[in-house]
Write a protein that holds these residues in place. Structure first.
Motif, PDB file in Angstrom:
ATOM      1  N   ASP A 117      -5.860   0.106  -1.944  1.00  0.00           N
ATOM      2  CA  ASP A 117      -4.716   0.665  -1.451  1.00  0.00           C
ATOM      3  C   ASP A 117      -4.416  -0.035   0.175  1.00  0.00           C
ATOM      4  N   GLY A 118      -3.180   0.105   0.329  1.00  0.00           N
ATOM      5  CA  GLY A 118      -2.639  -0.464   1.799  1.00  0.00           C
ATOM      6  C   GLY A 118      -1.470  -1.299   1.417  1.00  0.00           C
ATOM      7  N   GLU A 119      -0.926  -1.757   2.623  1.00  0.00           N
ATOM      8  CA  GLU A 119       0.302  -2.526   2.817  1.00  0.00           C
ATOM      9  C   GLU A 119       0.081  -3.843   3.336  1.00  0.00           C
ATOM     10  N   PRO A 120       0.444  -4.918   2.790  1.00  0.00           N
ATOM     11  CA  PRO A 120       0.214  -6.286   3.246  1.00  0.00           C
ATOM     12  C   PRO A 120       0.648  -5.980   5.003  1.00  0.00           C
ATOM     13  N   LEU A 121      -0.221  -6.883   5.507  1.00  0.00           N
ATOM     14  CA  LEU A 121      -0.186  -7.101   7.173  1.00  0.00           C
ATOM     15  C   LEU A 121       1.320  -7.569   7.393  1.00  0.00           C
ATOM     16  N   GLY A 122       1.759  -8.346   6.445  1.00  0.00           N
ATOM     17  CA  GLY A 122       3.265  -8.967   6.746  1.00  0.00           C
ATOM     18  C   GLY A 122       3.481 -10.240   5.612  1.00  0.00           C
ATOM     19  N   GLU A 123       4.717 -10.618   5.915  1.00  0.00           N
ATOM     20  CA  GLU A 123       4.892 -11.924   4.931  1.00  0.00           C
ATOM     21  C   GLU A 123       5.403 -13.071   5.670  1.00  0.00           C
ATOM     22  N   SER A 124       4.962 -14.054   5.216  1.00  0.00           N
ATOM     23  CA  SER A 124       4.955 -15.476   5.749  1.00  0.00           C
ATOM     24  C   SER A 124       6.562 -15.740   5.957  1.00  0.00           C
ATOM     25  N   GLY A 125       6.963 -16.084   7.120  1.00  0.00           N
ATOM     26  CA  GLY A 125       8.194 -16.430   7.515  1.00  0.00           C
ATOM     27  C   GLY A 125       9.097 -15.364   7.971  1.00  0.00           C
ATOM     28  N   LYS A 126       8.572 -14.011   8.185  1.00  0.00           N
ATOM     29  CA  LYS A 126       9.073 -12.891   8.600  1.00  0.00           C
ATOM     30  C   LYS A 126       8.315 -12.162   9.861  1.00  0.00           C
ATOM     31  N   PRO A 127       9.438 -11.904  10.763  1.00  0.00           N
ATOM     32  CA  PRO A 127       8.500 -11.229  11.938  1.00  0.00           C
ATOM     33  C   PRO A 127       7.710 -10.040  11.435  1.00  0.00           C
ATOM     34  N   LEU A 128       6.544  -9.754  12.195  1.00  0.00           N
ATOM     35  CA  LEU A 128       5.706  -8.578  11.957  1.00  0.00           C
ATOM     36  C   LEU A 128       6.396  -7.637  12.377  1.00  0.00           C
ATOM     37  N   ALA A 129       6.322  -6.220  11.695  1.00  0.00           N
ATOM     38  CA  ALA A 129       7.192  -5.144  11.757  1.00  0.00           C
ATOM     39  C   ALA A 129       6.376  -4.104  12.825  1.00  0.00           C
ATOM     40  N   HIS A 130       5.232  -4.308  13.094  1.00  0.00           N
ATOM     41  CA  HIS A 130       4.352  -3.491  13.782  1.00  0.00           C
ATOM     42  C   HIS A 130       4.631  -3.426  15.253  1.00  0.00           C
ATOM     43  N   SER A 131       4.276  -2.411  16.330  1.00  0.00           N
ATOM     44  CA  SER A 131       4.397  -2.721  17.661  1.00  0.00           C
ATOM     45  C   SER A 131       3.240  -3.271  18.081  1.00  0.00           C
ATOM     46  N   PRO A 132       3.282  -3.910  19.324  1.00  0.00           N
ATOM     47  CA  PRO A 132       2.285  -4.741  20.120  1.00  0.00           C
ATOM     48  C   PRO A 132       1.100  -3.740  20.144  1.00  0.00           C
TER      49      PRO A 132
END
Length: 336
Positions: A117-132
């Motif tokens: 389970d879980g969501e990928p941390l991000g996708e290559s080439g796209k800005p990360l969606a999480h707050s700092p």
């Protein structure tokens, strides 16, 4: 890359997946293709209703011993308490099955691993969606889990016949690197070829002078990019051990950081990952001072990887772009 596959090939992949699932007694379902890179990865359901992932391995990429060894190491990490996919045996107790040549497919292997389970941390080439603030939490946990993985690997005694690739000097910079001869790929300009060849020689000299603290070497994941780190509310999970092997631990750290270097919160990301790693495993300042070398080494791997896969959409353009990006990174890090 899944959406770009021709419809007739997608249909053939689905049939191949059902052929493989017959070994697990669950062929009567419509598997969902999730990813097509080294492996074709499908979301499937086991006979008891549990979700799982079926992997059709790329023919010729890893041999049977190496594939079985990957599953053995994943099982060992799971036994040690790390959240990683666990192999699922067939009714006959096999972790790996051989599929014969058929239609568009050469002989290949398949396995099934438990769903994570879980969501990928991000996708290559796209800005990360999480707050700092959230990124600091995630990368601290990622660093701690990576350190625990390295420690578990050092404690584990592999079984006889264990075989995985080596990301050592030859595997990275030798005449036949694991991910291809990045300095003479088709399509590179003469200027790029000359610059990459000179860089290769420079990096080989640098790698040969590593001080002892930076030589921490053992089993690593080798591909902890965003897509291979699943994030949950309570932690992170590592998936896709397809390229796991023997390598420098700094290579794992560099891989987790490289594609995030243009993030506005990169300083926070790097500091959090290093802090998390040091909370579980020793990492001296002297060793860490060699991280720039491994960032460049990791960046080079993408050139050869895409050059060896011209069938992938945009492969040629990526080869040229990664060559320019790597040379710019090398100059930025003081290697040109």
């Amino acid at each position: 890359m899944v959406a770009d596959l021709p419809p007739h090939f997608r249909a053939a992949l689905d049939r191949r997946a059902c052929q493989a699932l017959a070994h697990w007694g669950v062929a009567n379902q419509r598997p969902e293709l999730l990813k097509y890179r080294e492996n074709a990865v499908f979301s499937v359901q086991l006979a008891d209703g549990r979700p799982a992932a079926l992997r059709l391995h790329r023919a010729g990429y890893h041999g049977e011993d190496a594939l079985r060894s990957e599953l053995q190491w994943m099982a060992a990490l799971g036994d040690g308490g790390l959240a990683v996919p666990q192999p699922v045996a067939t009714g006959g107790g096999q972790l790996l099955v051989a599929l014969p040549k058929e239609g568009a497919f050469t002989a290949q292997h398949a396995d099934v691993i438990g769903w994570m389970d879980g969501e990928p941390l991000g996708e290559s080439g796209k800005p990360l969606a999480h707050s700092p603030e959230r990124l600091a939490q995630i990368f601290s946990t990622l660093g701690a889990s990576m350190a625990e993985m390295h420690t578990l690997a050092d404690r584990w005694i592999p079984p006889d016949g264990f075989s995985r690739p080596s990301w050592h000097a030859d595997g990275l910079l030798g005449q036949q690197p694991l991910w291809g001869r990045f300095w003479d790929c088709e399509g590179l300009s003469s200027a790029q070829i000359a610059a990459l060849s000179a860089l290769r020689n420079d990096l080989a000299l640098q790698l040969a002078t590593l001080p002892t603290p930076a030589k921490d070497f053992g089993l690593i994941h080798a591909d902890l990019v965003r897509e291979n780190v699943l994030v949950t509310e309570s932690g992170v999970t590592f998936i896709d051990f397809d390229d796991a092997g023997h390598g420098f631990r700094l290579f794992d750290i560099a891989t987790a950081l490289l594609k995030n270097r243009r993030e506005p919160a990169y300083a926070t990301i790097e500091a959090a990952l290093i802090l998390g790693y040091r909370s579980r495993r020793n990492l001296t300042d002297e060793a860490l001072s060699w991280l720039p070398l491994f960032l460049v080494l990791r960046s080079l791997t993408y050139i050869g990887w895409f050059a060896a896969r011209p069938e992938l959409p945009g492969a040629r353009e990526r080869v040229l772009r990664y060559a320019d990006e790597t040379l710019a990174l090398a100059e930025e890090q003081g290697f040109r």
